[in-house]
Design a protein around this motif. Sequence first.
Motif, PDB file in Angstrom:
ATOM      1  N   PRO A  83     -69.350 -46.244  10.541  1.00 54.32           N
ATOM      2  CA  PRO A  83     -68.622 -45.652  10.105  1.00 54.32           C
ATOM      3  C   PRO A  83     -69.054 -45.181   8.461  1.00 54.32           C
ATOM      4  CG  PRO A  83     -68.243 -48.303  10.057  1.00 54.32           C
ATOM      5  CD  PRO A  83     -69.688 -47.911  11.006  1.00 54.32           C
ATOM      6  N   LEU A  84     -69.574 -44.818   8.923  1.00 58.23           N
ATOM      7  CA  LEU A  84     -70.300 -44.234   7.025  1.00 58.23           C
ATOM      8  C   LEU A  84     -69.553 -43.788   5.977  1.00 58.23           C
ATOM      9  CD1 LEU A  84     -73.137 -41.741   7.961  1.00 58.23           C
ATOM     10  CD2 LEU A  84     -73.719 -43.831   6.995  1.00 58.23           C
ATOM     11  N   GLY A  85     -68.203 -43.684   6.435  1.00 55.76           N
ATOM     12  CA  GLY A  85     -66.974 -43.532   5.449  1.00 55.76           C
ATOM     13  C   GLY A  85     -66.760 -44.274   4.495  1.00 55.76           C
ATOM     14  N   LEU A  86     -66.229 -45.582   5.900  1.00 56.04           N
ATOM     15  CA  LEU A  86     -66.120 -46.878   5.556  1.00 56.04           C
ATOM     16  C   LEU A  86     -66.612 -47.425   4.534  1.00 56.04           C
ATOM     17  CD1 LEU A  86     -62.710 -47.856   6.367  1.00 56.04           C
ATOM     18  CD2 LEU A  86     -64.067 -49.409   7.921  1.00 56.04           C
ATOM     19  N   TRP A  87     -67.841 -47.886   5.145  1.00 58.17           N
ATOM     20  CA  TRP A  87     -68.983 -48.156   4.020  1.00 58.17           C
ATOM     21  C   TRP A  87     -69.036 -48.632   2.687  1.00 58.17           C
ATOM     22  CZ3 TRP A  87     -73.522 -46.677   1.895  1.00 58.17           C
ATOM     23  CH2 TRP A  87     -74.241 -47.374   1.077  1.00 58.17           C
ATOM     24  N   PHE A  88     -68.820 -46.404   2.502  1.00 59.35           N
ATOM     25  CA  PHE A  88     -69.182 -45.436   1.427  1.00 59.35           C
ATOM     26  C   PHE A  88     -67.649 -45.758   0.975  1.00 59.35           C
ATOM     27  CE2 PHE A  88     -68.134 -41.996  -2.061  1.00 59.35           C
ATOM     28  CZ  PHE A  88     -69.253 -42.772  -2.330  1.00 59.35           C
ATOM     29  N   ALA A  91     -65.840 -49.482   0.841  1.00 63.40           N
ATOM     30  CA  ALA A  91     -66.622 -50.341   0.840  1.00 63.40           C
ATOM     31  C   ALA A  91     -66.906 -50.383  -0.706  1.00 63.40           C
ATOM     32  CB  ALA A  91     -67.028 -51.332   1.563  1.00 63.40           C
ATOM     33  N   GLN A  92     -67.892 -50.240  -0.310  1.00 58.06           N
ATOM     34  CA  GLN A  92     -68.806 -50.204  -1.666  1.00 58.06           C
ATOM     35  C   GLN A  92     -68.119 -49.495  -3.124  1.00 58.06           C
ATOM     36  OE1 GLN A  92     -72.057 -51.586  -0.985  1.00 58.06           O
ATOM     37  NE2 GLN A  92     -71.584 -52.244   1.118  1.00 58.06           N
ATOM     38  N   LEU A  93     -67.488 -48.542  -2.927  1.00 57.61           N
ATOM     39  CA  LEU A  93     -66.966 -48.124  -4.794  1.00 57.61           C
ATOM     40  C   LEU A  93     -65.418 -49.257  -4.444  1.00 57.61           C
ATOM     41  CD1 LEU A  93     -65.973 -44.307  -3.772  1.00 57.61           C
ATOM     42  CD2 LEU A  93     -67.704 -45.495  -4.418  1.00 57.61           C
ATOM     43  N   SER A  94     -65.509 -50.212  -3.479  1.00 56.63           N
ATOM     44  CA  SER A  94     -64.539 -51.284  -4.597  1.00 56.63           C
ATOM     45  C   SER A  94     -65.141 -52.065  -4.459  1.00 56.63           C
ATOM     46  CB  SER A  94     -63.262 -51.247  -3.403  1.00 56.63           C
ATOM     47  OG  SER A  94     -62.603 -50.006  -2.606  1.00 56.63           O
ATOM     48  N   LYS A  95     -66.810 -52.373  -4.497  1.00 56.56           N
ATOM     49  CA  LYS A  95     -66.735 -53.261  -4.643  1.00 56.56           C
ATOM     50  C   LYS A  95     -67.366 -54.760  -3.602  1.00 56.56           C
ATOM     51  CE  LYS A  95     -67.192 -52.696  -9.690  1.00 56.56           C
ATOM     52  NZ  LYS A  95     -66.962 -53.439 -11.354  1.00 56.56           N
ATOM     53  N   VAL A  96     -66.779 -54.080  -2.207  1.00 52.35           N
ATOM     54  CA  VAL A  96     -66.458 -54.719  -1.481  1.00 52.35           C
ATOM     55  C   VAL A  96     -68.453 -55.245  -0.671  1.00 52.35           C
ATOM     56  CG1 VAL A  96     -65.725 -55.657   1.318  1.00 52.35           C
ATOM     57  CG2 VAL A  96     -64.559 -54.961  -0.782  1.00 52.35           C
ATOM     58  N   ARG A  97     -68.838 -55.783  -0.464  1.00 51.34           N
ATOM     59  CA  ARG A  97     -70.176 -55.988  -0.417  1.00 51.34           C
ATOM     60  C   ARG A  97     -70.317 -55.991   0.975  1.00 51.34           C
ATOM     61  NH1 ARG A  97     -72.745 -61.098  -4.350  1.00 51.34           N
ATOM     62  NH2 ARG A  97     -72.731 -59.610  -5.848  1.00 51.34           N
ATOM     63  N   ILE A  98     -70.675 -55.469   2.315  1.00 49.70           N
ATOM     64  CA  ILE A  98     -70.751 -55.554   3.498  1.00 49.70           C
ATOM     65  C   ILE A  98     -71.808 -54.522   4.532  1.00 49.70           C
ATOM     66  CG2 ILE A  98     -68.728 -53.532   3.495  1.00 49.70           C
ATOM     67  CD1 ILE A  98     -67.945 -55.393   6.490  1.00 49.70           C
ATOM     68  N   SER A  99     -72.104 -54.592   4.739  1.00 49.62           N
ATOM     69  CA  SER A  99     -73.486 -53.182   5.291  1.00 49.62           C
ATOM     70  C   SER A  99     -73.258 -52.923   6.591  1.00 49.62           C
ATOM     71  CB  SER A  99     -74.685 -54.130   5.661  1.00 49.62           C
ATOM     72  OG  SER A  99     -74.808 -54.751   7.158  1.00 49.62           O
ATOM     73  N   LEU A 100     -73.297 -51.835   6.717  1.00 52.78           N
ATOM     74  CA  LEU A 100     -73.971 -51.022   7.925  1.00 52.78           C
ATOM     75  C   LEU A 100     -74.008 -51.787   9.094  1.00 52.78           C
ATOM     76  CD1 LEU A 100     -75.167 -47.234   6.941  1.00 52.78           C
ATOM     77  CD2 LEU A 100     -72.868 -48.008   7.469  1.00 52.78           C
ATOM     78  N   ILE A 137     -60.805 -55.240   0.732  1.00 58.67           N
ATOM     79  CA  ILE A 137     -60.833 -54.309  -0.213  1.00 58.67           C
ATOM     80  C   ILE A 137     -58.922 -54.787  -1.310  1.00 58.67           C
ATOM     81  CG2 ILE A 137     -60.072 -51.878  -1.112  1.00 58.67           C
ATOM     82  CD1 ILE A 137     -61.672 -50.513   1.464  1.00 58.67           C
ATOM     83  N   GLU A 138     -58.926 -54.816  -0.473  1.00 55.78           N
ATOM     84  CA  GLU A 138     -56.685 -55.139  -1.213  1.00 55.78           C
ATOM     85  C   GLU A 138     -57.304 -56.516  -1.508  1.00 55.78           C
ATOM     86  OE1 GLU A 138     -52.157 -56.128   0.109  1.00 55.78           O
ATOM     87  OE2 GLU A 138     -53.636 -55.224   1.878  1.00 55.78           O
ATOM     88  N   GLY A 139     -58.049 -57.642  -1.150  1.00 52.67           N
ATOM     89  CA  GLY A 139     -57.982 -58.815  -1.217  1.00 52.67           C
ATOM     90  C   GLY A 139     -58.814 -59.220  -2.746  1.00 52.67           C
TER      91      GLY A 139
END
Length: 325
Positions: free
Chosen positions: A25-30, A32-41, A62-64
């Motif tokens: 899920p590239l869109g979901l990963w992107f 997360a990156q914009l929200s400063k959530v560290r998670i890899s593909l 993201i919410e947390g």
Amino acid sequence: MEIGMLLLLVAGIAVLLAIFLYFVPLGLWFSAQLSKVRISLLQLVLMRWRKVPPKVIVNALIEGTKAGLILNRDELEAHYLAGGHVAQVTHALVSASKANIELGFKMATAIDLAGRDVYEAVQMSVIPKVINTPPVTAVSKDGIQLIARARVTVRANIRQLVGGAGEETVLARVGEGIVSSIGSNESHKTVLENPDYISRVVLEKGLDAGTAFEILSIDIADIDIGKNIGAVLQTDQADADLKIAQAKAEERRAMAVALEQENKALAQEMSAKVIEAEAEVPRAMAEAFRNGQLGIMDYYRMKNIEADTSMRENIANPKDKGKKK
């Protein structure tokens, strides 16, 4: 023919692209990156293989993060796999943080897995809930029935949500307290004059112990006068005493009738014996004549005595003589 092959090729590429984006899920990963959530593909791909929807976990992270909370991805996945509601837990944690309510992740997940709505519980801690009791019927010492309705204001007790009793228990205890407080009053007029007395007495009992709620106030909304239970009970007792007295009187009458019948039977038995004895007199006299124990003069003397006795009876009872004639 070439157009058909081209359409088939495009469809195949679209299917492959959809499958790829489903597992990656590239869109979901992107997002997360914009929200400063560290998670890899790779982690998102592994979530798919573990049958954990990446969108649920990423949205919770993201919410947390935006609310200033530190959430652990593995703990969120574990809670989802255990059958919990990740979104509800996250909403509850954010709301508790904003309202300065102490609520940890372990406590929130435990409440959620226990079957309670943790987000609703946090909201109830901030905004108390009003519970209306059903009509509670009680009787004061003067025998007058009172029907009371109360409004119970409660808020959730976060620490008691796991294993704590629910609203039904609170309502039952409040009803019991109302019955006890009304029943301890000498007169129903006292209750009607001071309905706040009931509230004070019930609150002092600590009815929220062991429940998932904290009782803030108990307000008597309405009190109606019912039946005069004392008079009804006295009437019922009088009817019962009357029936008992009638039953005892009937028992005595039956015994008297039985005794009378028994006496009549005894009288008839005695009369039969007398008649039987009188029937033996002529035989005895004849036997006495044969044996020489009774002479002719004795017989005439006895007859004279009988005639004299009969004459005296007729003179003494002339009415009976007329009836016999």
